[in-house]
Design a protein around this motif. Structure first.
Motif, PDB file in Angstrom:
ATOM      1  N   GLN A 218      62.026  33.615  53.902  1.00 42.60           N
ATOM      2  CA  GLN A 218      61.678  33.797  55.309  1.00 42.60           C
ATOM      3  C   GLN A 218      60.721  32.714  55.766  1.00 42.60           C
ATOM      4  OE1 GLN A 218      64.255  35.469  55.921  1.00 42.60           O
ATOM      5  NE2 GLN A 218      63.223  36.716  57.430  1.00 42.60           N
TER       6      GLN A 218
ATOM      7  N   GLN B 109      68.523  22.503  57.421  1.00 46.15           N
ATOM      8  CA  GLN B 109      67.143  22.935  57.664  1.00 46.15           C
ATOM      9  C   GLN B 109      66.176  21.786  57.433  1.00 46.15           C
ATOM     10  OE1 GLN B 109      67.259  26.483  55.105  1.00 46.15           O
ATOM     11  NE2 GLN B 109      66.650  27.665  56.886  1.00 46.15           N
TER      12      GLN B 109
ATOM     13  N   GLN C 193      63.531  41.961  66.243  1.00 43.41           N
ATOM     14  CA  GLN C 193      62.944  40.637  66.023  1.00 43.41           C
ATOM     15  C   GLN C 193      62.464  39.977  67.305  1.00 43.41           C
ATOM     16  OE1 GLN C 193      65.444  38.114  63.774  1.00 43.41           O
ATOM     17  NE2 GLN C 193      64.441  36.235  64.454  1.00 43.41           N
TER      18      GLN C 193
ATOM     19  N   LEU D  30      62.946  27.357  62.160  1.00 43.39           N
ATOM     20  CA  LEU D  30      63.008  27.830  63.537  1.00 43.39           C
ATOM     21  C   LEU D  30      61.766  27.410  64.299  1.00 43.39           C
ATOM     22  CD1 LEU D  30      65.063  29.364  65.062  1.00 43.39           C
ATOM     23  CD2 LEU D  30      63.879  31.485  64.516  1.00 43.39           C
TER      24      LEU D  30
ATOM     25  N   SER E   4      65.215  44.901  61.740  1.00 41.55           N
ATOM     26  CA  SER E   4      65.089  43.513  62.149  1.00 41.55           C
ATOM     27  C   SER E   4      65.705  43.276  63.526  1.00 41.55           C
ATOM     28  CB  SER E   4      65.737  42.589  61.123  1.00 41.55           C
ATOM     29  OG  SER E   4      67.103  42.946  60.994  1.00 41.55           O
TER      30      SER E   4
ATOM     31  N   GLU F 242      57.813  35.374  63.333  1.00 43.15           N
ATOM     32  CA  GLU F 242      59.068  36.039  63.660  1.00 43.15           C
ATOM     33  C   GLU F 242      59.915  36.262  62.416  1.00 43.15           C
ATOM     34  OE1 GLU F 242      60.970  35.014  67.824  1.00 43.15           O
ATOM     35  OE2 GLU F 242      62.324  34.498  66.186  1.00 43.15           O
ATOM     36  N   ALA F 243      60.022  35.221  61.589  1.00 37.17           N
ATOM     37  CA  ALA F 243      60.866  35.345  60.402  1.00 37.17           C
ATOM     38  C   ALA F 243      60.291  36.359  59.422  1.00 37.17           C
ATOM     39  CB  ALA F 243      61.027  33.986  59.727  1.00 37.17           C
TER      40      ALA F 243
ATOM     41  N   ASN G 258      62.928  29.790  56.534  1.00 35.96           N
ATOM     42  CA  ASN G 258      63.629  30.034  57.798  1.00 35.96           C
ATOM     43  C   ASN G 258      62.676  29.931  58.976  1.00 35.96           C
ATOM     44  OD1 ASN G 258      65.854  30.521  56.265  1.00 35.96           O
ATOM     45  ND2 ASN G 258      65.760  32.746  56.427  1.00 35.96           N
ATOM     46  N   GLY G 259      61.492  30.507  58.776  1.00 39.34           N
ATOM     47  CA  GLY G 259      60.503  30.511  59.864  1.00 39.34           C
ATOM     48  C   GLY G 259      60.048  29.112  60.223  1.00 39.34           C
TER      49      GLY G 259
END
Lengths: 364, 265, 307
Positions: free
Chosen positions: C7, C148, C279, C14, C276, C259-260, C10-11
């Motif tokens: 996460q 990513q 979110q 993003l 989730s 958020e993630a 991912n966070g």
């Protein structure tokens, strides 16, 4: 003409009676074109109620609320939960509507409280955020306890019923056909008259003046002993309560609600009605609401055949055209007539003052 | 209007007592240990060089800021740290250095808003317009008209406040403050920007207000006005009190002279 | 712990996108105190233009990297033009108007752009053509893809570029001067209008690239993708301190991570009462909490006098 109306009471009353008769007879005329138009009119009146409620927050108190649809949703869901098979409750409408108004008012206070110290644009964004949060919760409160039934919404909502006469059925009265939507129309019309009267009285009262003071200069208002916190929360609560009542009616009329009906664009639509019509001016707001409700519908019925006739097919869907026109209307009105179609007296003075100021600066 | 106490009555009770008021903004100590007393029915001046802390003291007294140290007592009641609107309700009304009128509302509406704190009609009253509310509204309007006449701008009642000439705007602000039925009227540089004849008119108005039993607190730079109209003055310099007393005495105080003119070379 | 690193990655990915978009918001707010509601639409237009071009170029059989770069290079001027147009036509005339007017106008512009895009590209999602082969790398128990990595690197490059522009060039200094006190800047001979236009145009360019990044991350682009993203990026800008460039970057990354992580852990934390699917609420909650408790944001706001 306006002078004639103002001076002669008899003329004034005749005009009022005439307008009242026309409005009462309207649904019969509209039914000739199809029941759909009565429904459209009902929705227009609902939006007018919303716009008048928001006018208290935005127009009177000067608090830009971009999440007003949350109160509409609260009122609608309150009604749906208390008058449908969902919880098995079937309370009568005259019990639920006040409950809906009260719950909405409570939400008004809850959502307004954190915003009190924020300045204009931040206030707008936070209220927008609240509106979205309410919608997301409505969409998801189906687990672990099924409160709102999630995205599927709540259906089979009880229609109004007065003295055994259901508003969902069509009756024949003295040879004339009286459909469900028509009955709702008269109820909505009566409610609208009451709401207009309440708004007019609020505007010309001690509370209305306090709202104006807070809107014009909050620091000075405080120095004059006005508890600005309470006054602002009062504006939120009152505005929200109107939204709650309108929401309850919406639920009863449609018979079905889901989070889809309470999205951000609805909030923006109501804000547009208030701003374009003339913020703070009750008649301007009504005009704005009626225009923004009826024009898209009229478009829908004319644009399709027009395009087919001219181009052989539909290039721009009515829905898209409506939104495009709406967007352009927002921009153009702000550029050329920012006080709205029927500016309030206060707004007119403000513009006149700024006009003089700019003129003086250009001369200097 | 209320009946008042005669000028120069030394047995007049204390209206406002300040003890050891301190206020700090970040790294700046704006006020230190300021103590003073305003008596009922007197005109009390607050003077000092620029940056002395006059407006800060003013703002602390009227609830815009809470003091870091010290207490304010008003009519025997501790009002330290109360919010602005509570202080107005207690009986201290103020005007602003930069004039904060409700510019787009009419002069009459401005003064009517001043009556808010002494009236009671709420939402229910507004919507129902019952007899009591109607009577209250009529009284509000009547009093507002009376106050506009009192300060001398009655002909302008329906003009937008922002459109009034400067001198009239200052008078309107005073009328609005008087509408709250204060016991102390606090004016922040009421004579700023006025010429000699306007200042004389202002002085007459202030004396009338005092005659009607309302005490006045003035921040002023116009020394002629201060000398003529104030019963006593408080002199601040660098956030500290350096003198308090009748203007004629304070004028001769060495520390005051030094503060304004600097030490002789 | 295993999902933590995933996460986090991912966070940050993003968050990098949020940061780039947030920069556009924060620059415009810093210079004219306007929340440009339509900024999200610029991101959308960037994505749509780039996707369309990629779709056209892929059959030509060029190198995938070249295709993406070419598409981005075309999206940028389009967005810059739209950004310039909206400033010139809709916002400049309202510079002296009360705050409400430009806000409403911005909403109107946003609606117009969304629906013009709808007309051009229809309601259907535009799929990101499978032109780049995804490659995953294992790191600390989680996986990170080349996309990513590319996004994070690209964001870094742009943030560095912007910082260079704003702090090391004459244009940047002039822009900062205008943001702090437009009137005085004008007296010093700076053309305010050009500075404001430049701010919009640079922000639009950043938005275009952000659009390509978002599109490639989620694989699709559609006419409504700008709205929610815009709101979240604005929250990020406020979180970091509106008007503050490093703040926007920090705010973006922070919001992405919050958020993630939130989406990842909320089920555990609330005993599965909230999942989730909540979110999106995080961004709004962050916004509200920041504005109520620390309105100047993490690094402090930098807003000048309104011109």
């Amino acid at each position: 003409m306006r002078d004639l109306l103002r001076r002669n009471a008899a003329v004034r009353w005749s005009a009022v009676v005439l307008i009242a008769l026309v409005l009462i007879a309207l649904p019969f005329a509209l039914s000739q074109a199809g029941t759909a138009w009565v429904r459209i009119t009902n929705l227009a009146i609902l939006f007018t109620l919303l716009a008048l409620g928001l006018n208290i927050v935005v127009g009177f108190a000067g608090l830009l609320d971009l999440g007003y649809v949350a109160f509409y949703a609260v009122g609608a869901y309150a009604y749906a939960l208390l008058a449908s098979p969902h919880f098995g409750l079937h309370l009568p409408f005259w019990v639920i509507l006040p409950i809906g108004a009260a719950v909405a008012a409570l939400f008004g206070v809850l959502l307004g409280a954190p915003t009190l110290k924020l300045r204009g644009d931040y206030l707008a964004i936070v209220t927008l955020g609240f509106g979205e949060i309410v919608r997301i919760f409505l969409n998801n409160l189906s687990r672990p306890v099924n409160i709102t039934n999630g995205p599927q919404g709540i259906s089979q909502i009880d229609p109004f019923s007065i003295a055994g006469v259901s508003f969902a059925k069509t009756d024949t009265v003295m040879g004339a056909m009286v459909s469900g939507p028509m009955k709702y129309y008269w109820f909505l019309l009566a409610l609208l008259v009451v709401v207009i009267a309440i708004n007019l009285r609020l505007q010309n009262s001690r509370i209305g003046r306090a709202w104006e003071a807070v809107r014009e200069d909050e620091t000075a208002a405080r120095a004059m002993g006005i508890d600005t916190t309470k006054i602002k929360l009062l504006a939120f609560a009152m505005g929200a309560s109107f939204g709650g009542v309108a929401g309850g009616l919406f639920a009863a009329i449609q018979g079905f609600i889901s989070p889809e009906s309470f999205v951000l664009v609805e909030s923006i639509m109501v804000v547009a009605m208030v701003v374009l019509g003339g913020m703070g001016n009750i008649w301007g707001v009504i005009l704005g609401a009626l225009l923004l409700s009826f024009v898209p519908e009229i478009l829908r019925y004319t644009v399709e055949p027009l395009q087919k006739a001219a181009f052989g097919r539909m290039i721009v869907e009515p829905e898209v055209l409506r939104m495009l026109i709406f967007g352009f209307a927002l921009v153009l009105v702000m550029l050329f007539r920012p006080a709205g179609l029927l500016p309030s007296a206060v707004r007119r003075r403000e513009l006149a003052a700024r006009g003089e100021g700019e003129l003086a600066e250009r001369k200097a | 209007m209320k009946s008042g106490k005669a000028r120069g009555d030394n047995s007049a009770k204390a209206l406002v007592t300040a003890e050891g008021i301190g206020k700090r903004f970040g790294g700046v100590q704006a006020l230190t240990g300021v103590s003073f007393e305003i008596k009922e029915g007197e005109i009390y001046g607050l003077i000092g060089p620029n940056g002395a802390g006059k407006t800060t003291l003013f703002n602390v007294l009227t609830g815009i800021y809470a003091p870091d140290a010290g207490t304010f007592t008003f009519r025997g009641r501790d009002i330290t740290g109360l919010k602005t609107h509570e202080i107005a309700a207690a009986g201290i009304a103020r005007t602003f250095q930069n004039i904060r009128l409700f510019a787009n509302l009419s002069a009459l509406e401005n003064v009517m808003i001043g009556r808010h704190v002494r009236t009671r009609a709420g939402v229910l009253g507004a919507v129902l317009r019952d007899r009591r509310t109607r009577a209250e509204e009529a009284a509000i309007q009547a009093r507002a008209v009376e106050l506009l006449e009192y300060v001398g701008i009655a002909p302008r009642a329906n003009d937008a406040a922002g459109s009034l000439p400067y001198g009239d705007q200052r008078r309107l602000e005073i009328a609005r403050a008087l509408a709250t039925d204060p016991t102390l009227l606090a004016l922040d540089e009421p004579a700023a920007g006025m010429n000699a004849s306007e200042t004389i008119g202002l002085r007459k108005l202030l004396e009338r207000v005092r005659e009607d039993g309302i005490a006045l607190l003035l921040i002023e730079h116009d020394m002629k006005l201060v000398m003529k109209v104030c019963d006593r003055v408080l002199v601040l310099d660098y956030g500290e009190r350096i003198a308090e007393g009748a203007p004629s005495e304070v004028q001769k105080d060495a520390k005051v002279i030094e503060a304004y003119l600097g030490t002789p070379a | 712990m295993d999902i933590f690193i995933q996460q986090l990655i991912n966070g940050l990915t993003l968050g990098s996108v949020y940061a780039v978009v947030a920069l556009g918001y924060t620059m415009v707010y810093g210079i004219i105190q306007l929340i440009n509601f339509a900024h999200g639409e610029l991101v959308m237009i960037g994505a749509m233009v780039a996707f369309t071009l990629i779709g056209v170029l892929v059959p030509k059989g060029l190198n995938p990297m070249v295709i993406v770069l070419l598409a981005t290079a075309c999206a940028i001027p389009v967005c810059m033009l739209v950004g310039y147009a909206m400033e010139r036509l809709a916002y400049r005339p309202l510079r002296r108007a009360p705050r409400l007017a430009p806000l409403i106008t911005a909403i109107g512009v946003s609606i117009i752009l969304q629906h013009l895009a709808l007309l051009v590209w229809t309601r259907n999602n535009l799929a990101f053509p499978q032109v780049i082969k995804t490659q995953s790398y294992a790191i600390g128990g989680a996986t990170i893809t080349n996309v990513q990595i590319a996004i994070m690197l690209m964001s870094l490059v742009m943030m560095a570029g912007l910082a260079l522009l704003v702090y090391r060039t004459r244009l940047g200094t002039a822009m900062r001067a205008t943001a702090q006190n437009a009137q005085v800047a004008g007296l010093m001979g700076i053309d305010i209008n050009r500075m404001i236009a430049a701010t919009f145009v640079i922000g639009a360019a950043l938005a275009a690239v952000a659009g390509v990044m978002v599109g490639s991350y989620y694989g699709i682009a559609h006419y409504q993708m700008g709205a929610l993203l815009g709101l979240k990026a604005f929250s990020a800008a406020v979180l970091g301190g509106i008007g503050n460039l490093p703040g926007a970057m920090l705010g973006g990354l922070t919001l992405g991570v919050v958020e993630a992580l939130g989406a990842g852990y909320i089920g555990d934390l609330t005993g599965d009462v909230f999942g989730s699917n909540y979110q999106d609420v995080f961004a709004f909650l962050v916004l509200i909490v920041v504005l109520v408790f620390r309105p100047s944001g993490l690094l402090g706001e930098r807003v000048g006098d309104r011109a």
